[in-house]
Design a protein around this motif. Structure first.
Motif, short mmCIF file in Angstrom:
data_model
loop_
_atom_site.label_atom_id
_atom_site.label_comp_id
_atom_site.label_asym_id
_atom_site.label_seq_id
_atom_site.Cartn_x
_atom_site.Cartn_y
_atom_site.Cartn_z
N ASP A 84 0.81 -1.23 0.00
CA ASP A 84 0.00 0.00 0.00
C ASP A 84 0.83 1.27 0.00
N PHE A 85 2.00 1.22 0.59
CA PHE A 85 2.78 2.46 0.73
C PHE A 85 3.41 2.92 -0.58
N VAL A 86 3.34 2.10 -1.63
CA VAL A 86 3.91 2.53 -2.91
C VAL A 86 2.86 2.69 -4.01
N LYS A 87 1.62 2.36 -3.70
CA LYS A 87 0.57 2.47 -4.71
C LYS A 87 0.45 3.90 -5.21
N GLY A 88 0.40 4.01 -6.53
CA GLY A 88 0.29 5.32 -7.14
C GLY A 88 1.62 6.00 -7.38
N ARG A 89 2.69 5.49 -6.78
CA ARG A 89 4.01 6.08 -6.97
C ARG A 89 4.96 5.14 -7.71
N PHE A 90 4.88 3.86 -7.41
CA PHE A 90 5.77 2.86 -8.03
C PHE A 90 4.98 2.02 -9.02
N THR A 91 5.65 1.63 -10.09
CA THR A 91 5.06 0.75 -11.08
C THR A 91 6.04 -0.36 -11.43
N ILE A 92 5.56 -1.61 -11.35
CA ILE A 92 6.39 -2.74 -11.73
C ILE A 92 6.00 -3.17 -13.14
N SER A 93 6.98 -3.47 -13.96
CA SER A 93 6.72 -3.90 -15.32
C SER A 93 7.79 -4.90 -15.73
#
Length: 121
Positions: free
Chosen positions: A61-70
């Motif tokens: 939850d603490f990275v949602k909206g800021r980090f993206t894994i691809s």
């Protein structure tokens, strides 16, 4: 399969970084690649994970909206795009492999050497 994380560095709050997790050897379609981080004096914690074969991701939850894994299957690489970095994101970031889409580090293996991310305020 050996995994190697790279792309860390020293940045200022609000900046972005893209980490790479490169795999040597074959990653099977059933595999999961996850990112974890460990700050000084703290337990290692889950950041994000993705299935290798299809679009299916999970984030802390603490990275949602800021980090993206691809992932780039052709390059055998999984990326972690980190935007709007905060000083509390400072940690050593690791990637590892699992057989199920889990947030528990006990499910992961083939841990690579980490890459240091330092965010100054």
């Amino acid at each position: 399969v050996q995994l190697q994380a790279s792309g860390g560095g020293l940045v200022q709050a609000g900046d972005s970084l893209r980490l790479s997790c490169s795999a040597s050897g074959r990653i099977f379609s059933s595999h999961i690649i996850g990112w974890f981080r460990q700050a000084p004096g703290k337990e290692r914690e889950f950041v994000a994970a993705t299935r290798w074969s299809r679009e299916s991701t999970t984030y802390n939850d603490f990275v949602k909206g800021r980090f993206t894994i691809s992932r780039d299957n052709a390059k055998n690489t999984v990326y972690l795009q980190m935007n709007s970095l905060k000083p509390e994101d400072t940690a050593v970031y690791y990637c590892a492999k699992a057989n199920s889409l889990s947030r528990s580090q006990r499910e992961y293996y083939s841990w690579g050497q980490g890459t240091q991310v330092t965010v100054s305020s």
